[in-house]
Design an enzyme around this catalytic site. Structure first.
Site, PDB file in Angstrom:
ATOM      1  N   SER A   1      10.426  11.718  -8.768  1.00  0.00           N
ATOM      2  CA  SER A   1       9.911  10.896  -9.773  1.00  0.00           C
ATOM      3  C   SER A   1      11.093  10.075 -10.233  1.00  0.00           C
ATOM      4  CB  SER A   1       9.597  11.959 -10.590  1.00  0.00           C
ATOM      5  OG  SER A   1       8.997  11.335 -11.855  1.00  0.00           O
TER       6      SER A   1
ATOM      7  N   ASP B   1      -1.839  10.571  -9.185  1.00  0.00           N
ATOM      8  CA  ASP B   1      -0.653  10.635 -10.112  1.00  0.00           C
ATOM      9  C   ASP B   1      -0.741   9.523 -11.095  1.00  0.00           C
ATOM     10  OD1 ASP B   1       1.744  10.919 -11.013  1.00  0.00           O
ATOM     11  OD2 ASP B   1       2.865  10.691  -9.150  1.00  0.00           O
TER      12      ASP B   1
ATOM     13  N   HIS C   1       0.877  14.017  -9.467  1.00  0.00           N
ATOM     14  CA  HIS C   1       2.400  13.952  -9.310  1.00  0.00           C
ATOM     15  C   HIS C   1       2.948  15.311  -8.650  1.00  0.00           C
ATOM     16  CE1 HIS C   1       6.028  11.993 -11.016  1.00  0.00           C
ATOM     17  NE2 HIS C   1       6.410  13.036 -11.322  1.00  0.00           N
TER      18      HIS C   1
END
Length: 726
Positions: A574, A660, A695
Site C-alpha cells: 500500500s 481495490d 486491497h
C-alpha cells in the site's frame, strides 16, 4: 478507544499472521524458453496543471467507469481486462519453475496454523462471545455460550456458509446488541469494501429482511438496542453520511452528513454505553458529535469544534469525559478530562500530561480504571491508572516485542485483556486484574508443526540516517544463521499515516528464516514507531525521510555484515508500496528484488483526481498538487511512477486487486508498463492482479497463504537467479 466487539478482528488474527513472509530453497531454475512479456500500448495524454506539463502514456488503463467496476468487476473495459490477463499469464509462465516451492511454502504455512482453533471468549453480561475455526474451513464461525457455564455454544454466524459460491467474502465487522437479542454483521462480497449489513434475531435465528446496503462496514447499536447506526459509502467510495433505522428494520433516517470530502466518518458507543459517538477525522483534524443514550434519536451535538491540526478522541468514564488529544502542542498526545455537561476544550483538565517521546497510542476504559498503550523506540508498554490517579505499568524486558491492549467487552469489570508476542515468540493472551495486578494466561498461540523460540535470535539495531536520527531495525534470524553477509535478507517497511510496524510474531516468516534468511523490519519515519513526531517529520514536504530512512536501514545492515548489496529483497504494501517504488528508483543497486504489494505509486495522478475515494482525505498527508505548486513539485520529485527512467532495476513484483478502492488496480499496472521498457538489467518486471479481490487480497485464510507463498517464492527466485549471476 470506544468499546467494540472484537470478534471480527480476532477472527482475522486467528486466520493469518500480521505480515507476509518469504523463504529460500535450492534448485530454482527458469524455463528453457523465456516467455515474452506483453507490450502495453502507449496512448500519450498531456496533462497541464499549475503551469506544469506531464505526459502519461498509460492513462488508458484507468477505467472511466471505475466506480461501477468496484461494485461489479465484470464491467471492466475489454482492453484493460485483456492486458491484465496477459500480464497474469506472463508472470505465471515466468514463475512456473517456482511452483514446487510455492506449494512447499504454502504447506509449511498452513502446517503452522492450528486449523481447529478458537479465540479466548470475551465476557459480556450473561454471555461469552468468541470465534472459532474448524479444520479445513477458510472462514470463521461466530459463537457465544452462557457465561461461566458449560452450556452448549450457540452459532451466531457461519461465515463459510455466507461465502459459499462466492469468489470473495469477508466479514469486516460483527457485533451483538447490548441486550444480546440481535447480532449484526457486515459482509464485503467483492473486495471493494462496499458492504451489506445484516441483522439476525438471536431468539428466532432469523436473518431479518432488508439488509443495509452501500455501507462502509462500521455500525453500532444504540445503548438501548432499539436502533442501529451505520456509515454510508457514496458512489465515489467515500464515507459521507451516518444513517439510523430501527434495529429490526424500518424507515431510514439521516443522522449526519459531512460536507467536507476530506474527512472520514465512523460511529460507535462509549465504553459506558452513555453515548453514541460520531467520529469525523482526517490525518490532522478531528471532531466528535455525541448523542445521549437516553435520547438515541436526538440530533448529534458537537463535543468540541474541529480545528485544523488538532486531533482528539473522546470516551466516557461513567461521570466524565476522558479525551486523548494533541491539543496545546502535545505532539505525543496527552489525556484530559471534562465534566459530562461541559465537554468543550475550555473545560479540559490534564489527567495524563504530555511527555515528549512517550506517545500515547490509545486508551481503554472500565468502571474504575483507564488502561493506556504507550510507544517509544518502536516498543510498547501498557499503563494502568485508577480513579485516584495511582499508576502502574505492564512492560517487557526484551529488545523488540509487541504488547497490545485489548481492553474489555463490558464496563463494570476489573479485568482487561492484553496480548504479548515478539518476532520469535508466539502470542500469549492474558486477562489482567487491574485491582489485584494478577494476570491469568488464557491462551498461547500453538504452532502445530513445532516452534522453539530458543532457536531464534531477535535483535534491535539503530541505523544512522543522514540527518543523525537513529532508525530502529528489528532483526529476526535463526541462531545458526551466520552474520557474515552471506544470508539473504528480506527488509520490510511501511512508513505512512503514523502507523507503526510492530515487532510481532508471524508464523509465515519462518518459511524464510528457517531457510537461512534474515527477516528485518525498518521502523522508518512516517510511522509512529518512535512517537508522533516520527510521523510528523516524514509527511508532505519531508516525505523523503521515509525513503532515505529505509535506505539507511539497508546500508546499516550491510555495514554490520547482516547483508550485502544486491542480496536484499525489499517489501512493502500500500503506502509501503510507494516506499518500494521510491527506493527502487533511488538505489536499485541495493536490491535483488522489490515486492510492491498493492503499491501507491502513481502519486501525482492519484492525488490530483478528486473523484478517487482517498484523494481529498489524504491531502493532509501528501499535500495538494491541484492548488499548491510547491506540493506538486515535491511530490513529482519522488512519485515512483513519474521518476521511472532508464537504469538497471532489480527484479520487481507488483501486485494488486481489481476491486481495490484504496490503491486502484491501474497503479501497479501502469508502474509495470513503464518499468519494463525502462530497465536495462534484463531482470523481470512482473504483475499479479487478483481479478476477484481488493486491497487485502484473498478473503479465505488458506487462499491468503497461497498469495504469501507466491510472493515469497518470487523473493527466493530473485535472490537465487542473481540474475543468472549477472
Amino acid at each position: 478507544m470506544n468499546r467494540r466487539d472484537l470478534l471480527a478482528t480476532t477472527a482475522a488474527a486467528l486466520a493469518a499472521s500480521a505480515l507476509p513472509v518469504h523463504a529460500r530453497t535450492a534448485g530454482v531454475s527458469m524455463p528453457q524458453a523465456t516467455p515474452v512479456p506483453p507490450v502495453a500500448k502507449k496512448i500519450p495524454v498531456t496533462i497541464e496543471q499549475l503551469g506544469r506539463t506531464r505526459t502519461d502514456d498509460y492513462q488508458w488503463m484507468k477505467d472511466d467507469n471505475w466506480q461501477a467496476v468496484l461494485r461489479d468487476p465484470t464491467l471492466i473495459k475489454a482492453d484493460v481486462k485483456e492486458h491484465l490477463e496477459a500480464e497474469n499469464a506472463y508472470r505465471e509462465a515466468m514463475m512456473a519453475s517456482t511452483l514446487p516451492l510455492q506449494t512447499a511454502m504454502f504447506g509449511e504455512m498452513k502446517g503452522r496454523i492450528k486449523e481447529a482453533d478458537s479465540s479466548v471468549p470475551s465476557p459480556d453480561g450473561a454471555w461469552e462471545y468468541f470465534v472459532e475455526y474448524r479444520t479445513g474451513e477458510q472462514h470463521p464461525r461466530y459463537m457465544r455460550k452462557p457465561r461461566g457455564a458449560a452450556g452448549e455454544a450457540q452459532l451466531l454466524l457461519d461465515a463459510n456458509a455466507l461465502a459459499e459460491g462466492k469468489a470473495y467474502s469477508e466479514v469486516s465487522n460483527a457485533d451483538h446488541s447490548p441486550d444480546h437479542g440481535l447480532f449484526a454483521y457486515a459482509e464485503d462480497a467483492q473486495g471493494s469494501e462496499v458492504h451489506q449489513i445484516f441483522v439476525k434475531d438471536l431468539t428466532t435465528g432469523e436473518v431479518l429482511p432488508d439488509p443495509i446496503g452501500s455501507a462502509i462496514g462500521d455500525f453500532t447499536f444504540s445503548p438501548d438496542s432499539q436502533w442501529i447506526f451505520w456509515t454510508n459509502r457514496d458512489d465515489n467510495g467515500r464515507p459521507d453520511k451516518i444513517f439510523r433505522r430501527p434495529a429490526r428494520g424500518g424507515e431510514t433516517t439521516l443522522v449526519y452528513e459531512e460536507a467536507d470530502d476530506g474527512m472520514f466518518l465512523s460511529v460507535g458507543r462509549t465504553a459506558d454505553d452513555a453515548f453514541v459517538v460520531i467520529s469525523i477525522a482526517n490525518q490532522e483534524t478531528s471532531e466528535a458529535r455525541i448523542i445521549p443514550a437516553a435520547a438515541p434519536t436526538a440530533t448529534p451535538v458537537v463535543l468540541e469544534p474541529r480545528h485544523v491540526g488538532r486531533l482528539y478522541e473522546a470516551d466516557h468514564w461513567g461521570d466524565r469525559w476522558v479525551i486523548r488529544t494533541n491539543a496545546d502542542d502535545s505532539i505525543d498526545f496527552k489525556i484530559v478530562e471534562a465534566a459530562t455537561e461541559t465537554p468543550g476544550k475550555d473545560k479540559w483538565r490534564d489527567l495524563v500530561p504530555h511527555t515528549p517521546g512517550r506517545y500515547i497510542e490509545g486508551m481503554a476504559l472500565v468502571k474504575d480504571y483507564i488502561g493506556r498503550q504507550e510507544r517509544a523506540d518502536a516498543n510498547t508498554k501498557i499503563v494502568i491508572r485508577d480513579r485516584s490517579g495511582a499508576e502502574h505499568e505492564i512492560a517487557v524486558d526484551e529488545p523488540a516485542y509487541s504488547l497490545s491492549l485489548g481492553g474489555a467487552s463490558e464496563f463494570d469489570t476489573t479485568v482487561m485483556r492484553y496480548g504479548y508476542n515478539s518476532p520469535s515468540t508466539p502470542t500469549s493472551t492474558y486477562d489482567y486484574d487491574l485491582a489485584t495486578r494478577e494476570r491469568t494466561l488464557r491462551k498461547v498461540q500453538e504452532v502445530p508443526s513445532g516452534h522453539d523460540p530458543a532457536d531464534y535470535v531477535v535483535e534491535r539495531l539503530n541505523a544512522p540516517a543522514a540527518d543523525g536520527e537513529l532508525v530502529p531495525v528489528t532483526v529476526l534470524r535463526r541462531k545458526s544463521t551466520p552474520v557474515d553477509g552471506s544470508a539473504p535478507v528480506l527488509l520490510y517497511g511501511y512508513g505512512s499515516y503514523g502507523s507503526p510496524i510492530p515487532a510481532s510474531f508471524s508464523t509465515n516468516r519462518l518459511s524464510l528464516v528457517d531457510r537461512g534468511w534474515i527477516y528485518a523490519i525498518a521502523h522508518v519515519r512516517g510511522g509512529s514507531d518512535k512517537g508522533w513526531n516520527w510521523f510528523l517529520t516524514a509527511r508532505r514536504m519531508t516525505k523523503k525521510n521515509t525513503f532515505t530512512d529505509f535506505i539507511a536501514a539497508a546500508e546499516h545492515l550491510i555495514s554490520r555484515d547482516y547483508a550485502r548489496a544486491g542480496h536484499i529483497v525489499a517489501e512493502g504494501r500500500s503506502a509501503g508500496g510507494m516506499l518500494m517504488g521510491a527506493i527502487n528508483n533511488m538505489r536499485p543497486d541495493l536490491w535483488a528484488g522489490v515486492i510492491g504489494g498493492v503499491p501507491f505509486v502513481d502519486v501525482i495522478n492519484t492525488m490530483s483526481d478528486t473523484s478517487l475515494p482517498l484523494t481529498p482525505p489524504e491531502w493532509p498527508e501528501w499535500g495538494n498538487p491541484i492548488e499548491d505548486p510547491e506540493a506538486y513539485d515535491y511530490m513529482m520529485s519522488y512519485s515512483p511512477y513519474d521518476q521511472v527512467r532508464p537504469m538497471a532495476y532489480p527484479a520487481v513484483l507488483a501486485t494488486g486487486g481489481l476491486s481495490d478502492p484504496r490503491v486502484t488496480y491501474w497503479e501497479p499496472e501502469k508502474w509495470v508498463a513503464k518499468l519494463r521498457p525502462a530497465t536495462t538489467s534484463g531482470r523481470p518486471i512482473l504483475l499479479k492482479i487478483n481479478m476477484e479481490a481488493g486491497h487485502a487480497g484473498s478473503s479465505g485464510r488458506f487462499d491468503y497463504l497461497k498469495e504469501v507463498a507466491h510472493d515469497y517464492a518470487f523473493a527466493v527466485w530473485a535472490i537465487e537467479k542473481g540474475w543468472e549471476r549477472a
